[in-house]
Write an enzyme that holds these catalytic residues in place. Structure first.
Site, PDB file in Angstrom:
ATOM      1  N   SER A   1       0.860  -1.169   0.000  1.00 14.28           N
ATOM      2  CA  SER A   1       0.000   0.000   0.000  1.00 14.28           C
ATOM      3  C   SER A   1       0.907   1.233   0.000  1.00 14.28           C
ATOM      4  O   SER A   1       2.126   1.096  -0.073  1.00 14.28           O
ATOM      5  CB  SER A   1      -0.855  -0.066   1.273  1.00 14.28           C
TER       6      SER A   1
ATOM      7  N   GLU B   1       2.350  10.267 -10.686  1.00 19.29           N
ATOM      8  CA  GLU B   1       1.263   9.617 -11.431  1.00 19.29           C
ATOM      9  C   GLU B   1      -0.055   9.924 -10.735  1.00 19.29           C
ATOM     10  O   GLU B   1      -0.108   9.926  -9.509  1.00 19.29           O
ATOM     11  CB  GLU B   1       1.466   8.093 -11.436  1.00 19.29           C
TER      12      GLU B   1
ATOM     13  N   LYS C   1      -3.197   9.284  -8.783  1.00 20.24           N
ATOM     14  CA  LYS C   1      -3.584   8.124  -7.980  1.00 20.24           C
ATOM     15  C   LYS C   1      -4.953   7.685  -8.471  1.00 20.24           C
ATOM     16  O   LYS C   1      -5.945   8.383  -8.266  1.00 20.24           O
ATOM     17  CB  LYS C   1      -3.634   8.461  -6.493  1.00 20.24           C
TER      18      LYS C   1
ATOM     19  N   ASP D   1      -8.374   5.844  -8.883  1.00 19.47           N
ATOM     20  CA  ASP D   1      -9.323   5.352  -7.889  1.00 19.47           C
ATOM     21  C   ASP D   1     -10.038   4.123  -8.423  1.00 19.47           C
ATOM     22  O   ASP D   1     -11.201   4.162  -8.788  1.00 19.47           O
ATOM     23  CB  ASP D   1     -10.308   6.470  -7.540  1.00 19.47           C
TER      24      ASP D   1
ATOM     25  N   GLU E   1      -3.989  -0.582 -12.406  1.00 19.83           N
ATOM     26  CA  GLU E   1      -5.281  -0.304 -11.802  1.00 19.83           C
ATOM     27  C   GLU E   1      -6.405  -0.636 -12.781  1.00 19.83           C
ATOM     28  O   GLU E   1      -6.321  -0.284 -13.964  1.00 19.83           O
ATOM     29  CB  GLU E   1      -5.334   1.199 -11.450  1.00 19.83           C
TER      30      GLU E   1
ATOM     31  N   TYR F   1       1.099   0.401 -14.301  1.00 17.78           N
ATOM     32  CA  TYR F   1       2.090   1.290 -13.691  1.00 17.78           C
ATOM     33  C   TYR F   1       3.269   0.564 -13.042  1.00 17.78           C
ATOM     34  O   TYR F   1       4.114   1.177 -12.425  1.00 17.78           O
ATOM     35  CB  TYR F   1       1.450   2.269 -12.699  1.00 17.78           C
TER      36      TYR F   1
ATOM     37  N   LYS G   1      -2.608  13.058  -1.047  1.00 16.87           N
ATOM     38  CA  LYS G   1      -4.075  13.039  -1.177  1.00 16.87           C
ATOM     39  C   LYS G   1      -4.598  14.469  -1.114  1.00 16.87           C
ATOM     40  O   LYS G   1      -4.291  15.205  -0.191  1.00 16.87           O
ATOM     41  CB  LYS G   1      -4.700  12.227  -0.035  1.00 16.87           C
TER      42      LYS G   1
ATOM     43  N   CYS H   1     -45.678  25.626  -2.977  1.00 10.80           N
ATOM     44  CA  CYS H   1     -44.339  26.217  -2.998  1.00 10.80           C
ATOM     45  C   CYS H   1     -43.975  26.747  -1.614  1.00 10.80           C
ATOM     46  O   CYS H   1     -44.729  27.530  -1.033  1.00 10.80           O
ATOM     47  CB  CYS H   1     -44.283  27.351  -4.017  1.00 10.80           C
TER      48      CYS H   1
ATOM     49  N   CYS I   1     -43.926  30.758  -1.724  1.00  9.41           N
ATOM     50  CA  CYS I   1     -45.081  31.622  -1.979  1.00  9.41           C
ATOM     51  C   CYS I   1     -46.413  30.917  -1.811  1.00  9.41           C
ATOM     52  O   CYS I   1     -47.457  31.555  -1.909  1.00  9.41           O
ATOM     53  CB  CYS I   1     -44.984  32.229  -3.377  1.00  9.41           C
TER      54      CYS I   1
ATOM     55  N   CYS J   1     -42.864  25.495  -9.262  1.00  4.77           N
ATOM     56  CA  CYS J   1     -43.842  26.372  -8.623  1.00  4.77           C
ATOM     57  C   CYS J   1     -44.572  27.147  -9.723  1.00  4.77           C
ATOM     58  O   CYS J   1     -43.969  27.572 -10.695  1.00  4.77           O
ATOM     59  CB  CYS J   1     -43.121  27.341  -7.695  1.00  4.77           C
TER      60      CYS J   1
ATOM     61  N   CYS K   1     -43.943  34.546  -7.316  1.00  6.33           N
ATOM     62  CA  CYS K   1     -43.111  33.849  -6.328  1.00  6.33           C
ATOM     63  C   CYS K   1     -41.774  34.579  -6.219  1.00  6.33           C
ATOM     64  O   CYS K   1     -41.071  34.748  -7.207  1.00  6.33           O
ATOM     65  CB  CYS K   1     -42.894  32.412  -6.760  1.00  6.33           C
TER      66      CYS K   1
HETATM   67  S1  IVH Z   1       1.931   2.083  -7.143  1.00  3.16           S
HETATM   68  C1  IVH Z   1       3.988   0.156  -3.736  1.00  3.16           C
HETATM   69  N1  IVH Z   1       0.696   3.797  -8.653  1.00  3.16           N
HETATM   70  O1  IVH Z   1      -2.962   2.939  -4.591  1.00  3.16           O
HETATM   71  C2  IVH Z   1       3.362   0.969  -4.793  1.00  3.16           C
HETATM   72  N2  IVH Z   1      -0.552   2.691  -6.969  1.00  3.16           N
HETATM   73  O2  IVH Z   1      -2.255   2.792  -1.737  1.00  3.16           O
HETATM   74  C3  IVH Z   1       1.893   0.858  -4.788  1.00  3.16           C
HETATM   75  N3  IVH Z   1      -2.910   3.305  -6.923  1.00  3.16           N
HETATM   76  O3  IVH Z   1      -3.009  -0.511  -4.210  1.00  3.16           O
HETATM   77  C4  IVH Z   1       1.321   0.807  -6.111  1.00  3.16           C
HETATM   78  N4  IVH Z   1      -2.831   4.716  -8.603  1.00  3.16           N
HETATM   79  O4  IVH Z   1      -4.564   0.510  -5.946  1.00  3.16           O
HETATM   80  C5  IVH Z   1       0.582   2.940  -7.631  1.00  3.16           C
HETATM   81  N5  IVH Z   1      -0.275   5.330 -10.103  1.00  3.16           N
HETATM   82  C6  IVH Z   1      -0.382   4.460  -9.087  1.00  3.16           C
HETATM   83  C7  IVH Z   1      -1.599   4.232  -8.421  1.00  3.16           C
HETATM   84  C8  IVH Z   1      -1.639   3.341  -7.361  1.00  3.16           C
HETATM   85  C9  IVH Z   1      -3.599   4.153  -7.705  1.00  3.16           C
HETATM   86  C10 IVH Z   1      -3.489   2.559  -5.822  1.00  3.16           C
HETATM   87  C11 IVH Z   1      -3.269   1.072  -5.945  1.00  3.16           C
HETATM   88  C12 IVH Z   1      -2.576   0.703  -4.701  1.00  3.16           C
HETATM   89  C13 IVH Z   1      -2.897   1.816  -3.784  1.00  3.16           C
HETATM   90  C14 IVH Z   1      -1.808   1.992  -2.776  1.00  3.16           C
END
Ligand code: IVH
Length: 686
Positions: A82, A116, A118, A120, A181, A233, A321, A415, A418, A433, A438
Site C-alpha cells: 500500500s 502519477e 492516484k 481510484d 489499476e 504502472y 491526497k 411552494c 409563496c 412552482c 413567487c
Molecule cells: S503504485 C507500492 N501507482 O494505490 C506501490 N498505486 O495505496 C503501490 N494506486 O493498491 C502501487 N494509482 O490501488 C501505484 N499510479 C499508481 C496508483 C496506485 C492508484 C493505488 C493502488 C494501490 C494503492 C496503494
C-alpha cells in the site's frame, strides 16, 4: 489511562475491520475515505503512544481487504504494498528529506520523481509466462489475492490503447508481472448507474466500487458487459529486464502494448512535484476517471532498491491526497429550495463537514426521483461528494447506520416560498412552482418576461432584474410599469459578479421605460409567452393568441374551449386553467390591466415581406424612430443588422444615408426609401 486507550484501540480496530469488509468484500462503503483515514490515524497515534498495546493483526500493519471466499486464492510472488499518505506541502517535504537522509544524499541535491495520478480503482496483478497471460488477480490482503483471470481478460484500456493483453507484444520474458489499476471511467460509471436504476438494482456509490464490483463477479459475462479499463504502472519478475528508471519501465510497458497514463510526469525535485500537484488540483476534475491524489515515486530504480520497504509501505513512494471530496455526515433536515426557474430542488441540510477545503452544510438531492432512488431519509448518515467547483451532492444513504429514528421526506405540493401550487409536468423530472409572483423565481421570471422573444424590454436583463427584486421595487411583472423614472435612474446595478455597483443612469433608464411603454401594446402572443405559464412556450402562445384573439377571451376560456385549440392537449389545458385560477396570478393579471397592459390583437400570420429577412436601416427616417422601425421589422419576423454584407436582404435608406447605402449598391442589395418601407409595413400579411 492505558485501559481507556486499550478500549478505544479495540473499538477503532473493530470499526476499521467492519469498514474494510464493507469496502473490499461487499463493494459498498459505509465510511468516507476521509473518515476511514481519521480512524486509521487515531489508531496509529495510539499505537505509537502505547507500543505495548499494539497487536500484530492491527489494520495499521496489514494491507486491508482479505480475499473473498468465492474466488480461488493466488499468492503474490512479491507482496502488493500500500502507500503512505501525505496531505500537505510540509509532509511532502518530510518525505523528500527522509529519502535524502536514508540515501545519504546532500540535502540540496534534487531527487527525480515520477508523479502519477492516484487512480481510484483497484490494483491487480497480471502474470505473463513466455509472453502469455496465465493468471490475473486482485491485490487482496497484499500477500494473497483473488483469482479473477477470466474476468480480467475482458478488461479494455484507455482511449485507443489496449487494456489487459492476452499476449505481450514483441519481446517475451520468461515471467513478467504487470501491475496496474482497473477502473471505470466517469461517463461509464454514470451510464451504468442509470441502467441499474432502470432495472431497479442497487446503485454503486462511486466508480471505484463499481469497478471492484464489476471485476469481482463469478460470471465473467457480467464483467465483460461493464466497460472497465486497465492502466499499467508497474512491472517486475525474476526474468524481467533491468530498467534504470521507473519512467523507462513505463515506456517499456507502453511498448509491450499496455495503456499507461498520459498524465504521468517526471519532476526534478520536490519543488517541481509540489507545483505539478497544485496544477493537478483542478485539472484532475476534467480527466475521464476519478483521481483523489498523486502518487510520487523515486524515478531511479537503483535508489528505489536501496530505500526498500517497511511492512506495509515502500519507502520510495508516497501518495499525496487532495482534501477529501467525499465525506460521511448526517442529514439534519431536507427541504425544497426554489430556484430561479421555479424548479423545486430537494436539498439536504447536513451536519457541517470539511469537503474539498471548504465547510459544507448543504448537499443537493437533485430531484424527487434521485431522492427516492437513493432512499435518503431525514436523520440518515449519508455520503456526500463535491467535485471541483460544483455544488456538493448526496451520493448515497448508508442504511447500515440507521437507528430507526429516520423519517422520509414528503415533497411539498405547495411552494415553500409563496404557497402557490407545485406541478410536475409530463415528461419532466422536476416539480415547478406555478406562482407568477413567487419571490424566489422573480428574477428569472422578469428576465423571461423582458426577453426579446417575449415582451422585448430592451435593457432589462438579469442584472437589472436582480436589482429590482433585491430592492423590493418589484414583486410582480405589473410593478415594472408603476416604477417612477427617478427610481430607475437611481437604481444601483451590479456591474460585475465581484459586487461593484453602478447607477443605472438616465439613458439606460429611458431605454427601459420606452421599451416598457411599447410592451403595453405588444401583440397578444408575446404577452402569453412572457407570462411563463407552464406548458406555454412560444409556439403554443402563438396558437392560443390566434385562436382567442384577445386577453379576456383567453383568460375566460374553459378547459373544454382550450381543448378545442389546435395542438393543446389535456395536460396543457389543465395547466393553463390551474394557472389562470391561481389567486396570485389573477391578482397579477388585474394589476397588469390597471397598468395599461392591453395587448394588440393578434397580427396576421407571418410570411410577409420581412419574414426571415435581414434588414439594415441607414440614414434618418421622418415618420418613425429608428427603434420603432426596428421593432416593427422584428415583429414581422425580420432581423435588423448594423452593417451591410452579402447576407443583407434589404436596406432602408433614410435621409443623409452614407456609406451603408453605397455598400449596398456595390453588392447589389435591394434598397428602398422611407415611403416604400412604410408601404411594406402596412402590407397585409406583413
Ligand atoms: S503504485 C507500492 N501507482 O494505490 C506501490 N498505486 O495505496 C503501490 N494506486 O493498491 C502501487 N494509482 O490501488 C501505484 N499510479 C499508481 C496508483 C496506485 C492508484 C493505488 C493502488 C494501490 C494503492 C496503494
Amino acid at each position: 489511562m492505558a485501559a481507556g486507550a486499550a478500549r478505544r484501540m479495540e473499538d477503532l480496530k473493530a470499526r476499521i475491520r467492519e469498514a474494510d469488509r464493507a469496502y473490499y468484500v461487499l463493494d459498498n462503503p459505509i465510511l468516507s475515505d476521509a473518515e476511514y483515514d481519521r480512524l486509521m490515524r487515531e489508531l496509529l497515534a495510539l499505537e505509537e503512544e502505547h507500543p505495548a498495546l499494539a497487536t500484530p493483526d492491527s489494520p495499521t500493519r496489514r494491507v486491508s481487504g482479505e480475499p473473498a471466499e468465492k474466488f480461488a486464492k493466488v499468492a503474490h510472488r512479491e507482496p502488493m504494498l500500500s502507500l503512505a499518505n501525505v496531505v500537505s506541502d510540509e509532509e511532502l517535504d518530510e518525505f523528500d528529506a527522509r529519502v535524502h537522509r536514508l540515501l545519504d544524499l546532500p540535502p540540496d541535491g534534487a531527487v527525480e520523481y515520477v508523479c502519477e495520478p492516484k487512480l481510484d480503482g483497484l490494483a491487480v496483478e497480471l502474470v505473463y509466462v513466455g509472453g502469455e497471460l496465465v493468471e490475473g488477480s486482485t491485490r487482496g490482503d497484499g500477500s494473497v489475492g483473488e483469482d479473477v483471470s477470466a474476468n480480467l481478460r475482458t478488461v479494455g484500456g484507455l482511449g485507443a490503447n489496449a487494456g489487459v493483453l492476452p499476449r505481450l507484444r514483441g519481446a517475451s520474458p520468461a515471467r513478467l508481472e504487470v501491475r496496474g489499476e482497473v477502473l471505470l471511467q466517469k461517463e461509464h460509471f454514470e451510464a451504468m448507474n442509470r441502467l441499474l436504476a432502470r432495472q431497479g438494482e442497487p446503485l454503486f456509490a462511486n466508480p471505484r466500487n463499481a469497478a471492484a464490483g464489476s471485476l469481482r463477479q463469478l460470471d465473467r459475462r457480467v464483467t465483460a458487459a461493464r466497460p472497465l479499463s486497465f492502466i499499467a504502472y508497474e512491472a517486475l519478475g525474476p526474468g524481467a529486464p533491468t530498467w534504470a528508471t521507473h519512467s523507462a519501465k513505463l515506456a517499456a510497458l507502453a511498448a509491450l502494448g499496455f495503456a499507461t497514463n498520459p498524465e504521468n510526469r517526471i519532476c526534478a525535485g520536490i519543488a517541481a512535484v509540489k507545483r505539478w500537484k497544485d496544477e493537478m488540483a483542478d485539472r484532475r476534475f476534467s480527466l475521464p476517471y476519478d483521481t483523489d491524489g498523486l502518487v510520487v515515486k523515486v524515478n531511479d530504480l537503483d535508489l528505489q532498491r536501496r530505500l526498500g520497504a517497511a511492512s506495509k509501505f515502500p519507502r520510495w513512494a508516497v501518495a499525496f491526497k487532495y482534501p477529501p471530496q467525499e465525506e460521511t455526515t448526517r442529514v439534519e433536515r431536507i427541504w425544497a429550495s426554489v430556484g430561479r426557474t421555479g424548479v423545486l430542488t430537494p436539498v439536504a441540510e447536513v451536519t457541517p463537514v470539511r469537503l474539498g477545503g471548504a465547510t459544507v452544510s448543504r448537499a443537493t438531492l437533485h430531484n424527487e426521483d434521485e431522492l427516492r432512488r437513493k432512499d435518503v431519509r431525514i436523520g440518515d448518515m449519508v455520503l456526500i461528494r463535491r467535485a471541483g467547483e460544483v455544488i456538493p451532492e448526496v451520493v448515497k444513504s448508508i442504511p447500515e447506520r440507521r437507528t430507526g429514528a429516520e423519517r422520509e421526506f414528503a415533497f411539498p405540493d405547495r411552494c415553500p416560498e409563496c404557497g402557490a401550487r407545485v406541478v410536475r409536468e409530463e415528461g419532466e423530472k422536476v416539480y415547478r412552482c406555478t406562482g407568477a409572483a413567487c419571490p424566489a423565481q422573480l428574477v428569472g421570471r422578469l428576465t423571461h418576461f423582458a426577453q426579446r422573444r417575449a415582451l422585448d424590454v430592451d435593457g432589462l436583463g438579469e442584472a437589472v432584474a436582480a436589482a429590482l427584486v433585491a430592492n423590493g421595487h418589484v414583486k410582480d411583472f405589473a410593478d415594472l410599469y408603476a416604477l417612477p423614472a427617478a427610481t430607475w435612474e437611481e437604481m444601483e446595478i451590479a456591474e460585475t459578479k465581484a459586487g461593484s455597483t453602478v447607477k443605472l443612469g438616465v439613458p439606460r433608464a429611458r431605454r427601459i421605460r420606452e421599451a416598457l411603454e411599447r410592451s403595453r401594446t405588444a401583440v397578444l402572443r408575446r404577452l402569453l409567452f412572457a407570462l411563463g405559464i407552464p406548458q406555454v412556450g412560444e409556439a403554443t402562445a402563438a396558437t392560443l393568441a390566434r385562436h382567442f384573439g384577445s386577453l379576456p377571451r383567453f383568460l375566460g376560456a374553459t378547459e373544454e374551449e382550450l381543448l378545442g385549440v389546435r395542438d393543446v392537449g389535456p395536460e396543457t389545458a389543465r395547466e393553463i386553467r390551474a394557472w389562470v385560477e391561481e389567486p396570485q396570478n389573477r391578482h397579477v393579471m388585474r394589476k397588469l390591466a390597471e397598468a395599461g397592459v392591453d395587448p394588440a390583437p393578434e397580427e396576421a400570420p407571418r410570411g410577409g415581406a420581412f419574414a426571415g429577412k435581414t434588414v439594415v436601416l441607414t440614414g434618418g427616417l421622418t415618420g418613425l424612430s429608428r427603434d420603432d422601425a426596428k421593432a416593427a421589422i422584428e415583429r414581422r419576423g425580420g432581423k435588423v443588422s448594423g452593417s451591410v454584407s452579402r447576407k443583407t436582404d434589404l436596406v432602408v435608406e433614410g435621409q443623409d444615408a452614407g456609406s451603408k447605402a453605397a455598400k449596398a449598391r456595390e453588392l447589389g442589395v435591394r434598397i428602398v426609401g422611407e415611403e416604400e418601407f412604410l408601404r411594406m409595413l402596412a402590407e397585409p400579411g406583413a
